[in-house]
Design an enzyme around this catalytic site. Structure first.
Site, PDB file in Angstrom:
ATOM      1  N   ASP A   1       0.877  -1.171   0.000  1.00  0.00           N
ATOM      2  CA  ASP A   1       0.000   0.000   0.000  1.00  0.00           C
ATOM      3  C   ASP A   1       0.911   1.217   0.000  1.00  0.00           C
ATOM      4  O   ASP A   1       1.476   1.592   1.025  1.00  0.00           O
ATOM      5  CB  ASP A   1      -0.888  -0.016   1.252  1.00  0.00           C
ATOM      6  CG  ASP A   1      -1.680   1.281   1.431  1.00  0.00           C
ATOM      7  OD1 ASP A   1      -1.735   2.089   0.487  1.00  0.00           O
ATOM      8  OD2 ASP A   1      -2.233   1.494   2.533  1.00  0.00           O
TER       9      ASP A   1
ATOM     10  N   GLU B   1      -7.227   0.758  -4.366  1.00  0.00           N
ATOM     11  CA  GLU B   1      -7.162   0.650  -2.910  1.00  0.00           C
ATOM     12  C   GLU B   1      -8.463   0.141  -2.278  1.00  0.00           C
ATOM     13  O   GLU B   1      -8.420  -0.777  -1.449  1.00  0.00           O
ATOM     14  CB  GLU B   1      -6.749   2.002  -2.318  1.00  0.00           C
ATOM     15  CG  GLU B   1      -5.291   2.335  -2.610  1.00  0.00           C
ATOM     16  CD  GLU B   1      -4.936   3.773  -2.299  1.00  0.00           C
ATOM     17  OE1 GLU B   1      -5.816   4.512  -1.802  1.00  0.00           O
ATOM     18  OE2 GLU B   1      -3.782   4.170  -2.563  1.00  0.00           O
TER      19      GLU B   1
ATOM     20  N   LYS C   1       3.216  11.351  -3.707  1.00  0.00           N
ATOM     21  CA  LYS C   1       2.101  10.702  -4.407  1.00  0.00           C
ATOM     22  C   LYS C   1       1.156  11.740  -5.010  1.00  0.00           C
ATOM     23  O   LYS C   1       0.466  11.468  -5.995  1.00  0.00           O
ATOM     24  CB  LYS C   1       1.352   9.795  -3.429  1.00  0.00           C
ATOM     25  CG  LYS C   1       0.280   8.912  -4.062  1.00  0.00           C
ATOM     26  CD  LYS C   1      -0.258   7.936  -3.042  1.00  0.00           C
ATOM     27  CE  LYS C   1      -1.428   7.134  -3.556  1.00  0.00           C
ATOM     28  NZ  LYS C   1      -1.910   6.156  -2.565  1.00  0.00           N
TER      29      LYS C   1
ATOM     30  N   ASP D   1     -12.872   4.822   1.779  1.00  0.00           N
ATOM     31  CA  ASP D   1     -11.416   4.874   1.965  1.00  0.00           C
ATOM     32  C   ASP D   1     -10.940   6.323   1.981  1.00  0.00           C
ATOM     33  O   ASP D   1     -10.779   6.962   0.936  1.00  0.00           O
ATOM     34  CB  ASP D   1     -10.735   4.103   0.825  1.00  0.00           C
ATOM     35  CG  ASP D   1      -9.220   4.055   0.965  1.00  0.00           C
ATOM     36  OD1 ASP D   1      -8.689   4.628   1.935  1.00  0.00           O
ATOM     37  OD2 ASP D   1      -8.568   3.444   0.103  1.00  0.00           O
TER      38      ASP D   1
END
Length: 620
Positions: free
Chosen positions: A13, A181, A76, A207
Site C-alpha cells: 500500500d 485501494e 504521491k 477509503d
C-alpha cells in the site's frame, strides 16, 4: 491457480502519508502485515536528504522540523501530474521543499544533498519508499523479494497508474498487478468474512487516507468480488485537514502575538507535526493541545483546539466526501438500503464527524470496524499477490472483477468526446466502435484517445494519439476502433480501415507525462548508486561506533590501578598517545574514509591486547 511468478509476492500500500507492506503466510493461513525496524506496521512516506546521507521513513520524518526544505513528503500527490495542474500549484504553496517544472511540464523536486542541488521526479521519491517496503519484507522473509502487487487510488488516471509502475521498476520490483485501494480493502473484508459470503452481500468501502479519497460499491458472492461502481478524489485527505488547522494557528499567532510564520519553513514544519498529532487525538478526545516552545522569534505557541472547531474548519471537505458517496450510488444505480456492510479504510476514516455523517447517510446503520483501517489495503494487496503467485491454497477460486474509474473514448467530429468504454465498466474489457471518414479523399485518420467525463474532448485528459493511412475514397469510409483494457487498467487502442485491412495499434504511453526508457534506466542506476552509498555510510557509522566503544573500554582499563600499574611506562605512554589520536579522529568532522577508522581500531586493538592480554574481558 498455477504459479505464474517465481518467488514470493508481496502486497504494498503506497500511501500519501504512510505506506504498508504485507505477505500471505501459508503456514498460518493468513496475511502478515510486516513491521519496520522501528516496530511499526506503517512507515512514513517520507524521504530526506542531508549533508551526509539519505533518510527514509521514520528517520526522515523525525528530522523534518530541523531540515524542512530537504525533507520530501506527499510525492504521491505529484506522481503522474503536470506542473501546470492547479492542484500542484496549490500544493507547492504549502510545501517547504521546492518544486519546479522540467521541459515537458513534469514537476521536479529540488533538494540539496551533500552540498549539491539535486532534482528528483515524484517517481524517484516513490521508488525510494517502495524500496524501503521491499527491504522491510526481505528482512522479515529472509529472502530477496521481487514480485509485488501495488495499490493505487481508484480514481488514479492512466498517467498516474503508469507513473506508479515506473516507480516500481526504478525500485527493482516486478509489478504483477496494480489494483485499486478500495478493491484491495474489499478483499481484506471478504477473506475475513468469506464463511458468511455464500449468499450475495453488498458492501460499501469508504477509503479516506492521508492524501486521497475513494469509495467503491461491491457485491460478494461465492468468492467473486465484483466492483459495481467507484468514485473519489485523488486530492482529498488527512493532509488537507492538517492544512486547515495549520492556517488556523498561523492566523492565531498573527492575531495574538503579532508574529507571522507563514514564510518560515521550520516553524511551519513544527506546527504541521503538532497539528497532525492533535488531529489524531481529536478522534478519541474532545480537545487537543498545541504546545510548541520557541516556534519563531522566541515566541512560544501554547493553544488548544476543540473537536467542534476542527469540524467547523473542515466541514466543507467532510460534506464533499458525502457528495462523492452519493455519486457512487447514482452511478451503480443501487439503493443505499441494499448495503449489508459499510467498511472504513484509511486513517482519516477514524474522524468522528466523518463517521457520523456516514452513519446519517445510511440511516444509522452500524459501521463495520473489525479490520484495521491502516492495514486493510496492504492486507488485500497481499491476498491478491498470493492469488496471482499461487500462494493461497485455502481459497483457490477467489476472483476479483474491478472497474475503470473514468470513461475512455476518442475525439469525434467537432471535438466531441465519443465514449467507447464508459466509466465503472468491469475490467479486463475489449470494446469496438465503428466510425467513418469525414472528408472526401482523406489519406489518413487521426485517432486521439481521451479519458474523462466532459462532453468536449479537449477538456478531458489526452492519453495519446496516432495516425493510420487510408485509401482515397468519398467520405463515409468505415474505420473500426478497438479499446482493450487489461487487469492493471492499462489501455491498448487499435484502429483498422476495413476495406484495405490497414491497421495500427498502440499501448497508450502518454509519453508527454511519462518517463522515457532512458530516464528510467538512469534512475535505476542512480537508485543502485544511492543504495551503495547508504550501505557505505552505514559501514562507516559502524566503524566509528566500534572505535568509540573500544576507546571507552581501554580508557576504563587504564583508570583501573589494579591493572594499569603492571604496564611499563613506555607502553602506557604509547597507549595514551594512540587514544589521543583516536579521540582527535572521533571528535573531528569524520570526513575520512571508513578504512581510516577500521585501521585505527586494529592498531589500538593490537597494542591494547598485547598490553592487557591477561585482562581481555575488560576490553569488551
Amino acid at each position: 491457480m498455477a504459479n505464474k511468478y517465481k518467488g514470493v509476492a508481496i502486497g504494498i500500500d503506497l500511501g500519501t502519508t504512510y505506506s504498508c507492506v504485507g505477505v500471505w503466510q501459508e503456514q498460518n493461513d493468513r496475511v502478515e502485515i510486516i513491521h519496520n525496524d522501528q516496530g511499526n506496521k506503517t512507515t512514513p512516506s517520507c524521504v530526506a536528504f542531508t549533508n551526509t546521507q539519505r533518510l527514509i521513513g521514520n528517520a526522515a520524518k523525525n528530522q523534518a522540523s530541523s531540515n524542512p526544505t530537504n525533507t520530501v513528503f506527499d510525492s504521491k500527490r505529484l506522481i503522474g501530474r503536470k506542473y501546470s495542474d492547479s492542484v500542484v500549484k496549490n500544493d507547492i504553496l504549502l510545501w517547504p521543499f521546492k518544486v519546479k517544472a522540467d521541459a515537458n511540464d513534469k514537476p521536479m523536486i529540488v533538494v540539496t544533498f551533500k552540498g549539491e542541488e539535486r532534482h528528483f521526479f515524484a517517481e524517484e521519491i516513490s521508488s525510494v519508499i517502495l524500496s524501503k517496503m521491499q527491504e522491510i519484507a526481505g528482512i522479515f522473509l529472509e529472502a530477496s523479494v521481487k514480485n509485488a502487487v501495488i495499490t493505487v487510488p481508484a480514481y488514479f488516471n492512466d498517467s498516474q497508474r503508469r507513473a506508479t509502475k515506473d516507480a516500481a521498476v526504478i525500485a527493482g520490483l516486478n509489478v504483477i498487478r496494480i489494483i485499486n485501494e478500495p478493491t484491495a480493502a474489499a478483499l481484506a473484508y471478504g477473506l475475513q468474512k468469506r464463511a458468511n459470503c455464500v449468499e450475495q452481500r453488498n458492501i460499501f468501502i469508504f477509503d479516506l487516507g492521508g492524501g486521497t479519497f475513494d469509495v467503491s460499491l461491491l457485491t460478494l458472492k461465492n468468492n467473486v468480488f465484483k466492483v459495481k461502481a467507484t468514485a473519489g478524489d485523488t486530492h482529498l485527505g488527512g493532509e488537507d485537514f492538517d492544512n486547515r488547522m495549520v492556517n488556523h494557528f498561523v492566523n492565531e499567532l498573527k492575531r495574538k502575538n503579532k508574529v507571522d510564520i507563514s514564510g518560515n519553513s521550520k516553524a511551519l514544519r513544527k506546527l504541521r507535526t503538532a497539528c497532525e498529532r492533535a488531529k489524531r487525538a481529536l478522534s478519541y478526545d474532545t480537545e487537543a493541545t498545541i504546545d510548541i516552545d520557541g516556534i519563531c522569534q522566541g515566541t512560544d505557541l501554547c493553544s488548544s483546539i476543540t473537536r467542534a472547531k476542527f469540524e467547523q474548519l473542515n466541514m466543507d471537505l467532510f460534506e464533499k466526501c458525502v457528495e462523492t458517496v452519493k455519486n457512487c450510488f447514482s452511478d451503480a444505480k443501487m439503493d443505499k438500503n441494499s448495503i449489508d456492510d459499510v467498511v472504513l479504510v484509511g486513517g482519516s476514516s477514524r474522524i468522528p464527524k466523518v463517521q457520523n455523517l456516514l452513519q446519517n447517510f445510511f440511516k444509522g446503520k452500524d459501521i463495520f470496524k473489525s479490520i484495521n483501517p491502516d492495514e486493510a489495503v496492504a492486507y488485500g494487496a497481499a491476498v491478491q499477490a498470493a492469488l496471482l503467485s499461487g500462494g493461497i491454497k485455502t481459497v483457490p477460486n477467489l476472483k476479483l472483477q474491478d472497474v475503470i474509474p473514468l470513461s475512455l473514448g476518442k475525439s469525434n467530429r467537432g471535438d466531441i468526446m465519443s465514449v467507447v468504454i464508459p466509466r465503472n465498466t468491469s475490467i479486463p474489457v475489449k470494446k469496438t466502435k465503428r466510425y467513418v471518414t469525414c472528408n472526401d479523399n482523406q489519406t489518413a485518420v487521426l485517432t486521439e484517445v481521451y479519458e474523462g467525463e466532459r462532453l468536449i474532448a479537449n477538456e478531458n485528459n489526452l492519453l495519446g494519439f496516432f495516425k493510420i493511412s487510408v485509401p482515397r475514397a468519398p467520405r463515409g469510409l468505415p474505420v473500426k476502433v478497438r479499446f482493450a483494457i487489461d487487469a492493471d487498467g492499462i489501455l491498448n487502442v487499435s484502429c483498422e480501415e476495413e476495406t484495405s485491412g490497414n491497421k495500427k495499434d498502440i499501448t497508450i504511453t502518454n509519453e508527454n507525462g511519462r518517463l522515457s526508457t532512458a530516464e528510467i534506466k538512469r534512475m535505476i542506476q542512480e537508485a543502485e548508486d544511492f543504495k551503495a552509498e547508504d550501505m557505505k555510510f552505514k559501514k562507516k557509522v559502524s566503524a566509528v561506533n566500534a572505535l568509540d566503544d573500544y576507546v571507552y573500554n581501554v580508557k576504563k582499563v587504564m583508570k583501573d590501578k589494579s591493572v594499569s600499574y603492571l604496564l611499563p611506562t613506555e607502553r602506557e605512554n604509547e597507549i595514551t598517545s594512540l587514544i589521543t589520536k583516536c579521540e582527535y579522529l572521533l571528535d573531528g568532522d569524520k570526513k575520512e574514509e571508513t578504512y581510516v577508522f577500521v585501521d585505527m581500531l586494529k592498531e589500538l586493538e593490537s597494542i591494547s591486547e598485547s598490553a592487557f592480554g591477561h585482562n581481555k574481558k575488560w576490553l569488551g
